[in-house]
Write a protein that holds these residues in place. Structure first.
Motif, PDB file in Angstrom:
ATOM      1  N   UNK A 147       2.836  15.426 -15.257  1.00 36.65           N
ATOM      2  CA  UNK A 147       1.916  14.443 -14.684  1.00 36.65           C
ATOM      3  C   UNK A 147       2.106  13.067 -15.315  1.00 36.65           C
ATOM      4  N   UNK A 148       2.339  13.030 -16.620  1.00 36.26           N
ATOM      5  CA  UNK A 148       2.560  11.750 -17.290  1.00 36.26           C
ATOM      6  C   UNK A 148       3.851  11.100 -16.807  1.00 36.26           C
ATOM      7  N   UNK A 149       4.878  11.907 -16.598  1.00 39.09           N
ATOM      8  CA  UNK A 149       6.149  11.368 -16.131  1.00 39.09           C
ATOM      9  C   UNK A 149       6.014  10.768 -14.733  1.00 39.09           C
ATOM     10  N   UNK A 150       5.188  11.372 -13.886  1.00 45.19           N
ATOM     11  CA  UNK A 150       4.959  10.823 -12.545  1.00 45.19           C
ATOM     12  C   UNK A 150       4.395   9.414 -12.606  1.00 45.19           C
ATOM     13  N   UNK A 151       3.662   9.130 -13.672  1.00 44.56           N
ATOM     14  CA  UNK A 151       2.997   7.834 -13.782  1.00 44.56           C
ATOM     15  C   UNK A 151       3.857   6.709 -14.306  1.00 44.56           C
TER      16      UNK A 151
ATOM     17  N   UNK B 109       0.828  -1.212   0.000  1.00 38.97           N
ATOM     18  CA  UNK B 109       0.000   0.000   0.000  1.00 38.97           C
ATOM     19  C   UNK B 109       0.859   1.259   0.000  1.00 38.97           C
ATOM     20  N   UNK B 110       1.885   1.263   0.830  1.00 37.73           N
ATOM     21  CA  UNK B 110       2.780   2.424   0.858  1.00 37.73           C
ATOM     22  C   UNK B 110       3.414   2.661  -0.510  1.00 37.73           C
ATOM     23  N   UNK B 111       3.920   1.593  -1.120  1.00 34.61           N
ATOM     24  CA  UNK B 111       4.578   1.729  -2.426  1.00 34.61           C
ATOM     25  C   UNK B 111       3.602   2.167  -3.503  1.00 34.61           C
ATOM     26  N   UNK B 112       2.324   1.807  -3.344  1.00 33.69           N
ATOM     27  CA  UNK B 112       1.327   2.143  -4.361  1.00 33.69           C
ATOM     28  C   UNK B 112       1.111   3.647  -4.486  1.00 33.69           C
TER      29      UNK B 112
ATOM     30  N   UNK C 261      -0.586   3.015 -12.397  1.00 38.63           N
ATOM     31  CA  UNK C 261      -0.141   4.412 -12.377  1.00 38.63           C
ATOM     32  C   UNK C 261      -0.099   5.066 -13.761  1.00 38.63           C
ATOM     33  N   UNK C 262       0.428   4.392 -14.800  1.00 36.37           N
ATOM     34  CA  UNK C 262       0.370   5.023 -16.126  1.00 36.37           C
ATOM     35  C   UNK C 262      -1.048   5.324 -16.571  1.00 36.37           C
ATOM     36  N   UNK C 263      -1.963   4.384 -16.291  1.00 31.50           N
ATOM     37  CA  UNK C 263      -3.360   4.604 -16.658  1.00 31.50           C
ATOM     38  C   UNK C 263      -3.961   5.751 -15.863  1.00 31.50           C
ATOM     39  N   UNK C 264      -3.652   5.809 -14.566  1.00 37.26           N
ATOM     40  CA  UNK C 264      -4.192   6.871 -13.712  1.00 37.26           C
ATOM     41  C   UNK C 264      -3.687   8.240 -14.146  1.00 37.26           C
ATOM     42  N   UNK C 265      -2.393   8.349 -14.460  1.00 38.05           N
ATOM     43  CA  UNK C 265      -1.845   9.644 -14.878  1.00 38.05           C
ATOM     44  C   UNK C 265      -2.409  10.068 -16.227  1.00 38.05           C
ATOM     45  N   UNK C 266      -2.606   9.102 -17.123  1.00 40.53           N
ATOM     46  CA  UNK C 266      -3.194   9.411 -18.426  1.00 40.53           C
ATOM     47  C   UNK C 266      -4.622   9.919 -18.270  1.00 40.53           C
TER      48      UNK C 266
END
Length: 312
Positions: free
Chosen positions: A257-261, A98-101, A232-237
């Motif tokens: 924002x995309x790079x964060x994902x 959970x923390x890593x997520x 994460x990639x899907x969420x940032x997109x």
């Protein structure tokens, strides 16, 4: 684009892996205990690095809104994954997953890439985004991690002792009061970001230096990898697409924002796990493997995401 990304990724990747290798050597040849180093990172180096970033960035309401947005997003993802992970893993393992997520290697790995791909304004936006993620790591993220080992009261006491939140508040007060720090203070603080990166990655190596193949947990690693490189990639997109429907989103903000994902797992997963004694070996293995996968996956992900958002 893919060639440019590949080139941009290799420099930070090899730098980080060399720090990890140095940590392995220190663990095996010098028998250095990484736990005091993890404590030093959490209670001294991280708060001063955080304070420096805020002070130099000159926080404005718009920038702080980004910080708040990423803090809330990271917290929501952590809570969601924690609820699901408790069904599949033990309490300690679920806490680490959970923390890593809720976080990623946005600083050690992502920042060098952002400085290559983004103009100065974009880098500033990216910095205030990762400040929100860092704030999550040392508040709710730390609490969820502690709950895998301690009671609610003990977990809250541990959070209250963390100086990073106080560093955040002091930085805001300094900015609001219009106080300008002397150049000598800035020079002293300049050493902390590189120290933070070096020791953070070395801790991964020190932990891996004690790990045997028998401790390899493929189920745990798979869960962390799916969250980091699928969710994460899907969420940032979706975040960029959703925001662009409600308000003007500059290309710099969208790229940040995309790079964060798409960055790999955060090295702080190991740092916090080490401090709380909750499965640091498993966290270190997952961080290493997702970092090794980064130069293969990011050049594939980012051009596709940029095309879908209309930035190309």
């Amino acid at each position: 684009m893919e060639s440019e990304l590949g080139t941009a990724l290799m420099a930070p990747l090899w730098m980080l892996l060399s720090f990890v290798a140095l940590g392995v050597v220190c663990a095996r040849r010098l028998a250095i205990d990484p736990r005091p180093i993890a404590t030093l990172l959490i209670y001294v180096i991280a708060p001063l690095t955080f304070f420096r970033g805020l002070n130099l960035g000159g926080p404005t309401p718009n920038y702080l809104l980004l910080t708040l947005g990423l803090f809330l997003a990271s917290s929501a993802i952590c809570l969601l994954v924690h609820r699901l992970a408790r069904v599949l893993f033990s309490a300690q393992e679920a806490a680490v997953v959970a923390f890593s997520a809720g976080t990623g290697n946005t600083g050690y790995f992502g920042l060098p890439v952002a400085m290559i791909l983004l103009p100065p304004e974009g880098v500033t936006l990216y910095l205030f985004c990762i400040l929100g993620i860092t704030l999550y790591e040392f508040t709710l993220g730390f609490y969820i991690s502690a709950r895998g080992q301690f009671s609610i009261r003990q977990s809250l006491i541990r959070i209250a002792r963390l100086p990073l939140v106080y560093a955040f508040l002091i930085a805001l007060l300094v900015e609001a009061a219009g106080i300008t720090l002397p150049p000598i203070v800035h020079q002293g603080l300049d050493v902390f970001p590189s120290t933070y990166t070096l020791l953070g990655m070395m801790i991964i190596g020190m932990t891996l230096g004690r790990v045997t193949l028998g401790e390899l947990d493929l189920r745990f690693i798979a869960a962390c990898a799916v969250i980091r490189y699928v969710f994460w990639p899907l969420a940032s997109l979706l975040a960029v697409l959703g925001l662009s429907q409600m308000l003007p989103v500059t290309p710099e903000l969208a790229m940040a924002l995309l790079l964060l994902g798409v960055v790999p797992m955060a090295a702080n997963v190991v740092v916090v796990s080490m401090e709380l004694s909750i499965a640091p070996e498993k966290g270190a293995m997952a961080v290493l493997l997702t970092t090794l996968a980064a130069p293969l996956l990011i050049p594939f992900y980012l051009p596709w995401m940029i095309q879908l958002t209309g930035l190309a």
